[in-house]
Design a protein around this motif. Sequence first.
Motif, PDB file in Angstrom:
ATOM      1  N   ARG A   1      91.545 -20.472  12.592  1.00 37.68           N
ATOM      2  CA  ARG A   1      92.873 -20.771  13.101  1.00 37.68           C
ATOM      3  C   ARG A   1      93.179 -22.263  13.000  1.00 37.68           C
ATOM      4  NH1 ARG A   1      90.822 -16.588  16.504  1.00 37.68           N
ATOM      5  NH2 ARG A   1      92.309 -14.865  16.672  1.00 37.68           N
TER       6      ARG A   1
ATOM      7  N   THR B   1      94.850 -17.324  10.641  1.00 35.27           N
ATOM      8  CA  THR B   1      96.058 -17.074  11.408  1.00 35.27           C
ATOM      9  C   THR B   1      96.408 -18.324  12.201  1.00 35.27           C
ATOM     10  OG1 THR B   1      97.144 -15.476  12.903  1.00 35.27           O
ATOM     11  CG2 THR B   1      94.903 -16.151  13.475  1.00 35.27           C
TER      12      THR B   1
ATOM     13  N   ARG C   1      97.214 -13.942   8.025  1.00 38.05           N
ATOM     14  CA  ARG C   1      97.959 -13.098   8.955  1.00 38.05           C
ATOM     15  C   ARG C   1      98.784 -14.015   9.847  1.00 38.05           C
ATOM     16  NH1 ARG C   1      93.539  -8.549  11.041  1.00 38.05           N
ATOM     17  NH2 ARG C   1      92.723  -7.982   8.980  1.00 38.05           N
TER      18      ARG C   1
END
Length: 235
Positions: free
Chosen positions: A143, A184, A228
């Motif tokens: 992330r 993500t 994503r």
Amino acid sequence: MRYPDVIKATFLSRPNRFVAQVEVEGKVTVAHVKNTGRCRELLVPGAAVFLQQHHNPSRKTPFSLIAVQKGELLINMDSQAPNQVWDEALADGLYIPELGVADTIHREVTWGHSRLDFLVECGKRSAYMEVKGVTLEENRVVRFPDAPTERGVKHLHTLMEINQSGGMAYVVFIVQMEGAQYFTPNADMHPAFAQTLREASEQGVKILAYECHVEPDGLKVTKPVPIRLLEKNNI
């Protein structure tokens, strides 16, 4: 990219964001931390770290902390490395979706009142690119960011402006480790960045993520990482 004179050490503490206390061959010394992010999940007491040794007597610190061992993962945490390895990957002929292979690579370019990391020319096409390094990982999910980044939000708005003006724009996330399942945005840490990244994608800004092969003394871009944009971050 390669780092000369790399040695293994043990992380002890981080008095401030620029300096770490480390133990090298039984002696406590200090190292410059080449990442001003929080990195709390990486720099834990007792962690094995890798230091680049400097032979410049005028330096305040004799070492730079460039990588850390997190379980089975070796993670490069040099915040300057992503731009360099991306430059090397482009120069080595990496194919960029919808753009192609770079003919000419320009570093540190301006667009309006903003400065971006790259302008890449591929034949008659060209694209502006902003590169972000990713070191935050949990269960092989990676992330960005690990701390709020208004500067990152500003870069995304600039890329959207370029896209709206008819140009091509990319944001590239360089994952400074191997084995990532997917990337993500870190919505819990900085909701505005995650929302702006989704808006940028909807408006046509290209989003790429690539993982790297990491060694104690080196880093190299290897393959794409799935992205994503809508997952809830549970860190």
